[in-house]
Design an enzyme around this catalytic site. Structure first.
Site, PDB file in Angstrom:
ATOM      1  N   GLU A 200      29.791  -5.808 -21.807  1.00  0.00           N
ATOM      2  CA  GLU A 200      30.898  -6.734 -22.024  1.00  0.00           C
ATOM      3  C   GLU A 200      30.817  -7.902 -21.052  1.00  0.00           C
ATOM      4  OE1 GLU A 200      34.376  -3.672 -23.584  1.00  0.00           O
ATOM      5  OE2 GLU A 200      34.369  -4.316 -21.484  1.00  0.00           O
ATOM      6  N   HIS A 235      34.810   0.345  -8.640  1.00  0.00           N
ATOM      7  CA  HIS A 235      35.480   0.448  -9.938  1.00  0.00           C
ATOM      8  C   HIS A 235      36.463   1.622  -9.982  1.00  0.00           C
ATOM      9  CE1 HIS A 235      32.812  -2.634 -11.443  1.00  0.00           C
ATOM     10  NE2 HIS A 235      31.771  -1.906 -11.101  1.00  0.00           N
ATOM     11  N   ARG A 292      44.737  11.234 -21.610  1.00  0.00           N
ATOM     12  CA  ARG A 292      45.215  12.252 -20.687  1.00  0.00           C
ATOM     13  C   ARG A 292      46.266  11.636 -19.791  1.00  0.00           C
ATOM     14  NH1 ARG A 292      42.594  10.395 -16.073  1.00  0.00           N
ATOM     15  NH2 ARG A 292      40.560   9.439 -16.428  1.00  0.00           N
TER      16      ARG A 292
END
Length: 662
Positions: A200, A235, A292
C-alpha cells in the site's frame, strides 16, 4: 447466560475475563503451559487445565487440547481473549462443531477479514474508503516490486494474514525492497503460517484511528466511538487514547458509519475493531479489521462506563446489545500506556527476567476508574521469552485530556518495577513531549521526538547518591543497638566522621563521601560537588531528602548489590561497589557477538571468511514474536559460526566470532 466458560488465553486478558465472569456469576476454566503453572490467570479462575509446553505452538495454539479441556470441565463456551486463537477461523469452526459457543464473530467473518487482500475487496464493495495499493493473489517478488514502483515510494509491505505490526515494513527506496520483502515473509510465515503480503501507499504523517464496533445476532450493530493509537514503535502501539483529539462530531459519525458498514458487510457479531489510517486533513482509509477485543479496549470502557467483556458474554449468549447507538455517550478522556519489558534505548529490545519489585500507584483492577491497572503478572513473577513482553496496561481517566495527562504522569511516576528493563520512564517522557501534550499526533511521533525520548540522564546523580545513602543508613538503623559503641554510623565523642560509598550511577563510577559534623549536620560530596544533607526515612524504602534545603521524596528498593531509586525527576539503578569483592576482575575478550535474549536463530547474513564493517547485519533472531537483527560491533572478519540456523539459543549465548582484519 453461561454457567461456565473456558478462557483459551493467558496473561492480563485471561485475568480480565475471569474478573467480569465472576461478577456475573459465571465460572471460569483456565488453560496453562509449563511456563504458566503458577501464573496469575491460573489462580484467577475456578479451574485450570494443563495444555502443553512453554512455547505457544506446544500449548496455547494446540486447539484440540483446548477443546478437550472444555469438554472435560463442562464448559459451554470458549473466550479466546486476544492473540493466539482469537482470530483463527479453524478454531472458531471447531468450537461450533464441538457444540461450544465461540465468544467472538462467526468463522465466516474471521475468514473474510483475516486476509487483508480479501477484506480490502469487501470494503471496496461496501463503499469504505481504501488506501491505494496492490492486494492481489500473485506473490511473485518481481511483480510485487513492480507494483511498489507503480504505487510510488514510500510503500508499506504488510502480511496479508497478520496484524499487530508483525510482517510489516516501510520501504522508502527501490533498492531496499527485496530485503524488506524477504524479512516480511519470514516474519509472516513464523507468526501466521502464511507469507502472502500486500502493498500500500505509505501515507505521510498518518494518524492511526480505530473504531470499536459491536454486533449481535439480532441484526443490530453499533460503534462505541474511536481511539487514537498513533504513538507507535515498530508498528506496535505505545499510547492509546479516547476520544481522538481534534475529532469533530461530524467526522466521528462518518467514521463510525464506515466502521459499521464494514462490520455489516461480513455479518459481524461480538466485539471488533475497524482500523483506519487518517490524513492530517481528516481524510481516512480502511486499514484492517481486528475480529477480536483489542488490548486498548479499556480506554473505550473508561469513556463509556461499559464493560465490553460483559457485552461479549451477553451477545455470545444470544442476548441483544445492551444499548442502541443513540444511547451511547462519551464521558471525559482516557489514556492507556502499555508497560512492557523492553529497553527503549536499545532499540526496544525485549527483556526477560524476574519482577523483583512491582509496585503500582493506587488503582482499581479491570474496572473503569481514575487509575486502572490490568496485569497478568505480579511481584516475583517471571517474564519469559515465550510470550509477549507486555507487563501491564496502565489506564487513566479524567474529565478533560489535560486532567488525564496529569494523572498519567503521576501514575507512571509511582510505577516502580525492578529486575529487568522496562519502558516506564520512556512512557513518561513520551506523554510529556510537546507533540503528545499538544495533540500533534502521527505514527512518526517517537522518531520526531527522539532528542527528548532516548538516552536521557534519569535521576540527577546527587539525588541518586543521597537516596542510596539514606537507604543504607535506614537499613542499618533498623538493626542497630542503642549502645553507642556498637553503632556503625561513625559516632564519636569529638570531631567529624566521614564515610565513603563507592557507587556506579548511570554507568559511571562515583566516590561519595558522607561527612557527619560534631554539631550534628551532614554534608554529601559527589561528582565534585558538596551539598548540605538532611534525611528522614520511613523504613528502608521511603525517604525525604533535603539537598541544600531542597526537598526531594524518593523510594528505594534493594536487589542484590543494586538499589533502584525512584523520584519525581526520574529513576536510577545504582550499584553499590564492593571493592574487595570485585578485586582482580577484568574485562572479557572482545570480538564476540552474543544473543541479547533467548530466542531462535533464523538467519546468518555473513559466513566464515567474510569481511564485515561496523554496523553491518550479521544474524537475525526471533524472540517474543519479533525479529531482531544483530550487527557487527566493529570492522573485522567472520571467524566462526557457533550455531546453526533454526537453533534455540539462550540469553548471552555467543553466536559467532569476529577476528581483526589482517
Amino acid at each position: 447466560m453461561f454457567k461456565k466458560i473456558l478462557i483459551a488465553n493467558r496473561g492480563e486478558i485471561a485475568c480480565r475475563v475471569a474478573a467480569t465472569a465472576r461478577r456475573l456469576g459465571v465460572k471460569t476454566v483456565a488453560v496453562y503451559s509449563d511456563a504458566d503453572a503458577q501464573a496469575r490467570h491460573v489462580r484467577a479462575c475456578d479451574e485450570a487445565v494443563h495444555v502443553g509446553g512453554p512455547a505457544p505452538r506446544d500449548s496455547y495454539l494446540q486447539w484440540q487440547r483446548i477443546l478437550e479441556a472444555a469438554r472435560k470441565t463442562g464448559a459451554e463456551a470458549v473466550h479466546p481473549g486476544y492473540g493466539f486463537l482469537s482470530e483463527n477461523e479453524e478454531f472458531a469452526q471447531a468450537c461450533a462443531d464441538a457444540g461450544l459457543v465461540f465468544i467472538g464473530p462467526p468463522p465466516s467473518a474471521i475468514r473474510a477479514m483475516g486476509l487483508k487482500a480479501e477484506s480490502k475487496r469487501l470494503m471496496e464493495q461496501a463503499g469504505v474508503p481504501l488506501v491505494p495499493g496492490y492486494h492481489g493473489a500473485d506473490q511473485d517478488p518481481a511483480l510485487l516490486r513492480r507494483e511498489a514502483a507503480r504505487i510510488g515510494y514510500p510503500v508499506l509491505i504488510k502480511a496479508s494474514a497478520g496484524g499487530g505490526g508483525k510482517g510489516m515494513r516501510a520501504v522508502h527506496r527501490d533498492e531496499e525492497f527485496d530485503a524488506a520483502l524477504a524479512s516480511c515473509k519470514r516474519e509472516a510465515i513464523s507468526s501466521f503460517g502464511d507469507d502472502a503480503v500486500l502493498i500500500e501507499r505509505y501515507v505521510q504523517r498518518p494518524r492511526h484511528i480505530e473504531i470499536q464496533v459491536f454486533g449481535d445476532s439480532h441484526g443490530d450493530c453499533v460503534y462505541l466511538f474511536e481511539r487514537d493509537c498513533s504513538v507507535q514503535r515498530r508498528h506496535q502501539k505505545v499510547l492509546e487514547e479516547a476520544p481522538a483529539p481534534g475529532m469533530t462530531p461530524e467526522r466521528r459519525a462518518e467514521m463510525g458509519a464506515a466502521a459499521v458498514a464494514a462490520a455489516r458487510a461480513v455479518g459481524y457479531q461480538g466485539a471488533g475493531t475497524v482500523e483506519f489510517i487518517a490524513e492530517q486533513d481528516g481524510r481516512f482509509y480502511f486499514m484492517e479489521m481486528n475480529t477480536r477485543l483489542q488490548v486498548e479496549h479499556p480506554v473505550t470502557e473508561a469513556i463509556t462506563g461499559l464493560d465490553l467483556v460483559e457485552w461479549q458474554l451477553r451477545v455470545a449468549a444470544g442476548e441483544p446489545l445492551p444499548l442502541r447507538q443513540q444511547d451511547l455517550r462519551i464521558h471525559g478522556h482516557a489514556i492507556e500506556a502499555r508497560i512492557c519489558a523492553e529497553n527503549p534505548d536499545g532499540g526496544f529490545l525485549p527483556a526477560t527476567g524476574r519482577l523483583s519489585v512491582a509496585r503500582w500507584p493506587a488503582h482499581d483492577a479491570f474496572r473503569p476508574a481514575d487509575v486502572r491497572i490490568d496485569s497478568g503478572v505480579g511481584e516475583g513473577d517471571e517474564i519469559s521469552p515465550y510470550y509477549d513482553s507486555m507487563i501491564a496496561k496502565l489506564i487513566v481517566h479524567g474529565d478533560t485530556r489535560e486532567q488525564a495527562l496529569a494523572r498519567l504522569d503521576a501514575a507512571l511516576r509511582d510505577t516502580h518495577i525492578v529486575g529487568l528493563h522496562t519502558n516506564v520512564a520512556f512512557l513518561r517522557r513520551c506523554a510529556a513531549t510537546d507533540s503528545f501534550t499538544g495533540a500533534d499526533l502521527d505514527t512518526a511521533l517517537i522518531e520526531r521526538e527522539r532528542a527528548v525520548l532516548f538516552d536521557q540522564p534519569g535521576l540527577p546523580v546527587a539525588q541518586a547518591a543521597a537516596a542510596v545513602v539514606a537507604h543504607t543508613l535506614a537499613e542499618e538503623g533498623l538493626t542497630e543497638s542503642a549502645d553507642p559503641w556498637s553503632r556503625r554510623d561513625g559516632w564519636r565523642l569529638f570531631g567529624a566522621a566521614q564515610r565513603r560509598f563507592e557507587l556506579e550511577i548511570h554507568g559511571e563510577h562515583q566516590t561519595v563521601l558522607l561527612a557527619r559534623h560534631h554539631q550534628g549536620s551532614q554534608s554529601l560530596t559527589v561528582a565534585g560537588q558538596t551539598v548540605n544533607l538532611s534525611l528522614r526515612s520511613d523504613g528502608a524504602e521511603q525517604h525525604e531528602l533535603y539537598l541544600d534545603g531542597q526537598r526531594v521524596q524518593v523510594r528505594t528498593y534493594k536487589v542484590g548489590e543494586q538499589v533502584a531509586v525512584f523520584g519525581a525527576d526520574g529513576s536510577a539503578l545504582v550499584t553499590e561497589v564492593d571493592v574487595l569483592a570485585h578485586a582482580g576482575q577484568g574485562t572479557g575478550e572482545g570480538g564476540r557477538l552474543s544473543a541479547p535474549m533467548p530466542g531462535k536463530l533464523i538467519a546468518f547474513l555473513a559466513q566464515p571468511g567474510d569481511s564485515v564493517s561496523k554496523g553491518q547485519p550479521l544474524a537475525v533472531m526471533e524472540a517474543m514474536k519479533m525479529e531482531h537483527t544483530i550487527t557487527a560491533p566493529r570492522d573485522g572478519v567472520v571467524d566462526e559460526l557457533l550455531f546453526a540456523v533454526g537453533d534455540q539459543v539462550g540469553d548471552g549465548a555467543e553466536l559467532l566470532r569476529l577476528r581483526a582484519q589482517a
